[in-house]
Design a protein around this motif. Structure first.
Motif, PDB file in Angstrom:
ATOM      1  N   ARG A  93      13.117   0.086   7.634  1.00  0.00           N
ATOM      2  CA  ARG A  93      12.634   1.297   6.993  1.00  0.00           C
ATOM      3  C   ARG A  93      11.509   0.909   6.039  1.00  0.00           C
ATOM      4  N   PHE A  94      10.365   1.581   6.175  1.00  0.00           N
ATOM      5  CA  PHE A  94       9.227   1.334   5.289  1.00  0.00           C
ATOM      6  C   PHE A  94       9.550   1.926   3.923  1.00  0.00           C
ATOM      7  N   VAL A  95       9.422   1.107   2.851  1.00  0.00           N
ATOM      8  CA  VAL A  95       9.801   1.598   1.524  1.00  0.00           C
ATOM      9  C   VAL A  95       8.681   1.554   0.491  1.00  0.00           C
ATOM     10  N   ALA A  96       7.685   0.689   0.678  1.00  0.00           N
ATOM     11  CA  ALA A  96       6.648   0.593  -0.357  1.00  0.00           C
ATOM     12  C   ALA A  96       5.430  -0.166   0.159  1.00  0.00           C
ATOM     13  N   VAL A  97       4.348  -0.003  -0.595  1.00  0.00           N
ATOM     14  CA  VAL A  97       3.136  -0.780  -0.336  1.00  0.00           C
ATOM     15  C   VAL A  97       2.701  -1.395  -1.663  1.00  0.00           C
ATOM     16  N   ILE A  98       2.312  -2.656  -1.606  1.00  0.00           N
ATOM     17  CA  ILE A  98       1.840  -3.367  -2.797  1.00  0.00           C
ATOM     18  C   ILE A  98       0.384  -3.736  -2.564  1.00  0.00           C
ATOM     19  N   ASP A  99      -0.495  -3.262  -3.434  1.00  0.00           N
ATOM     20  CA  ASP A  99      -1.922  -3.552  -3.331  1.00  0.00           C
ATOM     21  C   ASP A  99      -2.180  -4.947  -3.895  1.00  0.00           C
ATOM     22  N   LYS A 100      -2.649  -5.861  -3.041  1.00  0.00           N
ATOM     23  CA  LYS A 100      -2.858  -7.247  -3.452  1.00  0.00           C
ATOM     24  C   LYS A 100      -4.337  -7.613  -3.560  1.00  0.00           C
ATOM     25  N   HIS A 101      -5.228  -6.628  -3.593  1.00  0.00           N
ATOM     26  CA  HIS A 101      -6.654  -6.955  -3.549  1.00  0.00           C
ATOM     27  C   HIS A 101      -7.114  -7.769  -4.754  1.00  0.00           C
ATOM     28  N   ARG A 102      -6.446  -7.693  -5.870  1.00  0.00           N
ATOM     29  CA  ARG A 102      -6.867  -8.454  -7.046  1.00  0.00           C
ATOM     30  C   ARG A 102      -6.461  -9.922  -6.983  1.00  0.00           C
TER      31      ARG A 102
ATOM     32  N   PHE B 200      -7.087 -11.905  -4.464  1.00  0.00           N
ATOM     33  CA  PHE B 200      -8.019 -12.654  -3.625  1.00  0.00           C
ATOM     34  C   PHE B 200      -9.454 -12.391  -4.091  1.00  0.00           C
ATOM     35  N   VAL B 201     -10.116 -13.416  -4.570  1.00  0.00           N
ATOM     36  CA  VAL B 201     -11.499 -13.287  -5.006  1.00  0.00           C
ATOM     37  C   VAL B 201     -12.405 -13.418  -3.792  1.00  0.00           C
ATOM     38  N   ASP B 202     -13.359 -12.489  -3.650  1.00  0.00           N
ATOM     39  CA  ASP B 202     -14.323 -12.508  -2.546  1.00  0.00           C
ATOM     40  C   ASP B 202     -13.644 -12.509  -1.174  1.00  0.00           C
ATOM     41  N   ALA B 203     -12.574 -11.787  -1.041  1.00  0.00           N
ATOM     42  CA  ALA B 203     -11.875 -11.706   0.241  1.00  0.00           C
ATOM     43  C   ALA B 203     -11.637 -10.241   0.581  1.00  0.00           C
ATOM     44  N   ASN B 204     -11.277  -9.991   1.816  1.00  0.00           N
ATOM     45  CA  ASN B 204     -10.969  -8.626   2.226  1.00  0.00           C
ATOM     46  C   ASN B 204      -9.709  -8.148   1.516  1.00  0.00           C
ATOM     47  N   PRO B 205      -9.700  -6.860   1.137  1.00  0.00           N
ATOM     48  CA  PRO B 205      -8.499  -6.321   0.488  1.00  0.00           C
ATOM     49  C   PRO B 205      -7.283  -6.456   1.394  1.00  0.00           C
ATOM     50  N   ARG B 206      -6.143  -6.705   0.784  1.00  0.00           N
ATOM     51  CA  ARG B 206      -4.898  -6.863   1.524  1.00  0.00           C
ATOM     52  C   ARG B 206      -3.789  -6.063   0.859  1.00  0.00           C
ATOM     53  N   LEU B 207      -2.828  -5.693   1.668  1.00  0.00           N
ATOM     54  CA  LEU B 207      -1.662  -4.958   1.202  1.00  0.00           C
ATOM     55  C   LEU B 207      -0.415  -5.654   1.697  1.00  0.00           C
ATOM     56  N   ASP B 208       0.654  -5.569   0.935  1.00  0.00           N
ATOM     57  CA  ASP B 208       1.971  -5.972   1.428  1.00  0.00           C
ATOM     58  C   ASP B 208       2.738  -4.703   1.758  1.00  0.00           C
ATOM     59  N   LEU B 209       3.198  -4.591   2.993  1.00  0.00           N
ATOM     60  CA  LEU B 209       4.086  -3.504   3.381  1.00  0.00           C
ATOM     61  C   LEU B 209       5.505  -4.016   3.184  1.00  0.00           C
TER      62      LEU B 209
END
Length: 62
Positions: free
Chosen positions: A34-43, A45-54
């Protein structure tokens, strides 16, 4: 008392090669997660594509 296990899936959200998070969520749902949350991890990674943790959870089988 119910016990749960959690799974964290990191997805890339931009660039030439980005992950289709819609498909990732659908696939995990088919597998009982069951999908419960998303965590924004863009900060993180410097100079990298934005990433999220599902974040997914499911009840532990005993």
């Amino acid at each position: 008392m119910k016990k749960y296990e959690y799974k964290f899936v990191t997805v890339k959200t931009t660039g030439l090669w980005y992950d289709d998070y819609h498909e990732i969520i659908k696939k995990h749902a088919e597998d009982g997660w069951r999908f419960v949350a998303v965590i924004d991890k863009h900060r993180e990674f410097v100079d990298a594509n934005p990433r999220l943790d599902l974040v997914f959870e499911r009840e532990k089988e005993e």
